[in-house]
Enzyme design. Structure first.
Site, PDB file in Angstrom:
ATOM      1  N   ASP A 140       0.960  -1.182  -0.046  1.00  0.00           N
ATOM      2  CA  ASP A 140      -0.038   0.097   0.012  1.00  0.00           C
ATOM      3  C   ASP A 140       1.030   1.109   0.128  1.00  0.00           C
ATOM      4  O   ASP A 140       1.643   1.332   1.026  1.00  0.00           O
ATOM      5  CB  ASP A 140      -0.914   0.142   1.312  1.00  0.00           C
ATOM      6  CG  ASP A 140      -1.914  -1.185   1.153  1.00  0.00           C
ATOM      7  OD1 ASP A 140      -2.367  -1.527   0.212  1.00  0.00           O
ATOM      8  OD2 ASP A 140      -2.056  -1.721   2.261  1.00  0.00           O
ATOM      9  N   LEU A 141       0.914   2.073  -1.124  1.00  0.00           N
ATOM     10  CA  LEU A 141       1.700   3.158  -1.176  1.00  0.00           C
ATOM     11  C   LEU A 141       1.671   4.088  -0.062  1.00  0.00           C
ATOM     12  O   LEU A 141       0.687   4.441   0.432  1.00  0.00           O
ATOM     13  CB  LEU A 141       1.277   4.069  -2.443  1.00  0.00           C
ATOM     14  CG  LEU A 141       2.201   5.229  -2.825  1.00  0.00           C
ATOM     15  CD1 LEU A 141       3.642   5.011  -2.965  1.00  0.00           C
ATOM     16  CD2 LEU A 141       1.322   5.922  -3.918  1.00  0.00           C
ATOM     17  N   ASP A 142       2.822   4.385   0.455  1.00  0.00           N
ATOM     18  CA  ASP A 142       3.165   5.386   1.553  1.00  0.00           C
ATOM     19  C   ASP A 142       2.062   5.117   2.670  1.00  0.00           C
ATOM     20  O   ASP A 142       1.717   5.769   3.593  1.00  0.00           O
ATOM     21  CB  ASP A 142       2.883   6.673   1.135  1.00  0.00           C
ATOM     22  CG  ASP A 142       3.680   7.115   0.033  1.00  0.00           C
ATOM     23  OD1 ASP A 142       4.831   6.452   0.089  1.00  0.00           O
ATOM     24  OD2 ASP A 142       3.457   7.962  -0.815  1.00  0.00           O
ATOM     25  N   GLU A 143       1.640   3.791   3.131  1.00  0.00           N
ATOM     26  CA  GLU A 143       0.912   3.526   4.165  1.00  0.00           C
ATOM     27  C   GLU A 143       1.587   2.221   4.973  1.00  0.00           C
ATOM     28  O   GLU A 143       0.789   1.740   5.802  1.00  0.00           O
ATOM     29  CB  GLU A 143      -0.369   3.022   3.731  1.00  0.00           C
ATOM     30  CG  GLU A 143      -1.293   4.115   2.926  1.00  0.00           C
ATOM     31  CD  GLU A 143      -2.540   3.736   2.879  1.00  0.00           C
ATOM     32  OE1 GLU A 143      -3.091   2.655   3.232  1.00  0.00           O
ATOM     33  OE2 GLU A 143      -3.342   4.475   2.098  1.00  0.00           O
TER      34      GLU A 143
END
Length: 292
Positions: A233-236
């Site tokens: 999950d992008l940047d999570e």
């Protein structure tokens, strides 16, 4: 230590398991029986998840085959309490692969901290999707450099090369030191819990591209940076470390970028230090980070 004092080795034990009585007593008793001296111990009860976390630093008389004997003894105890655990010898620095794109301020800072002995890491390689000439002014101190260009069409093959490097070098931690490429879900899963990214924003706000410009458009009064473990999950991914700096209405996007560079390098260096000192324990979408 005098000539007659027996040599001792220092280890860090981290663990998490379902919470129940007797965990601390079991660990301390087992270490006592092994002849270990506990130098530091920190623990945390996540009452919401009913899960127990602990980090123990201990020293023990050095001996041939010591690590294997410790792993066997602690492994038996871990089975009793259904623990997830790691055991690290502090004398052995973590093998780290550094990935970078155009901006090399974080890379340069990590190399400096490694060179002066501030970070207990052993850089095994530097990977960039740009040629070495872009970083011609940076002294890599003999660390192998790998130029691995990437396009949407070659991403799978390029990531396979990165994975082969991870395996062939015995890499224990991958650091995305402003590596401006999104890792695929497949590679992120392979590197789960051992890949740190620095995001030039105070997550969860301003994700994705050009976060300083996003912040400028919103007229924020604080900017920041976030170091986190990489997930699909992008940047999570679980956050390890963050920091902020106050700004004003007079600051331009260029001012924010300039100030942000300083925050980014500090936050990433602290996150790498936290990881190699085994002070960050994964806890679902979060981390338990024990004291500095």
């Amino acid at each position: 230590m005098t000539r007659d004092t027996p040599a001792r080795s220092t280890f860090i034990l981290t663990l998490d398991c379902p919470n129940r009585p007797g965990i601390v007593a079991g660990i301390s008793t087992r270490l006592f029986e092994l002849g270990a001296n506990i130098a530091d111990a920190q623990q945390y009860d996540d009452t919401g998840q009913d899960r127990f976390f602990m980090r123990v630093v201990f020293d023990i008389a050095a001996a041939d085959g010591l690590a294997g004997r410790l792993e066997a003894e602690i492994g038996a105890l871990a089975a009793q309490f259904a623990m997830r655990w790691t055991l690290s010898d502090t004398a052995r620095p973590a093998r780290v692969l550094l990935l970078v794109s155009k901006f090399d301020h974080c890379l340069v800072d990590l190399l400096y901290r490694w060179r002066i002995g501030e970070l207990a890491i052993a850089p095994v390689g530097i990977v960039s999707n740009h040629p070495r000439t872009l970083h011609a002014d940076v002294d890599f101190h003999g660390i192998p450099f790998h130029h691995l260009p990437v396009t949407p069409q070659t991403r799978a093959a390029q990531e396979e090369e990165i994975w082969q490097l991870v395996q062939s070098t015995g890499t224990e931690l991958v650091v995305l030191a402003r590596y401006m490429q999104i890792l695929s879900d497949g590679l992120a899963r392979k590197l789960a819990g051992r890949c740190i990214n620095i995001h030039h924003s105070f997550l969860p706000g301003f994700k994705g591209a050009r976060p300083y410009h996003q912040a400028f458009e919103r007229g924020v009064k604080l900017i920041g940076a976030t170091a986190h473990y990489v997930t699909g999950d992008l940047d999570e991914g679980p956050i390890i470390e963050q920091d902020v700096e106050r700004i004003s209405h007079a600051d331009t996007p260029e001012d924010l970028i300039r100030k942000g560079r300083d925050i980014e390098r500090r936050v990433l260096a602290r996150a790498v230090r936290i990881h190699v000192e085994r002070r960050a324990l994964p806890n679902g979408r979060k981390t338990v980070v024990f004291g500095h």
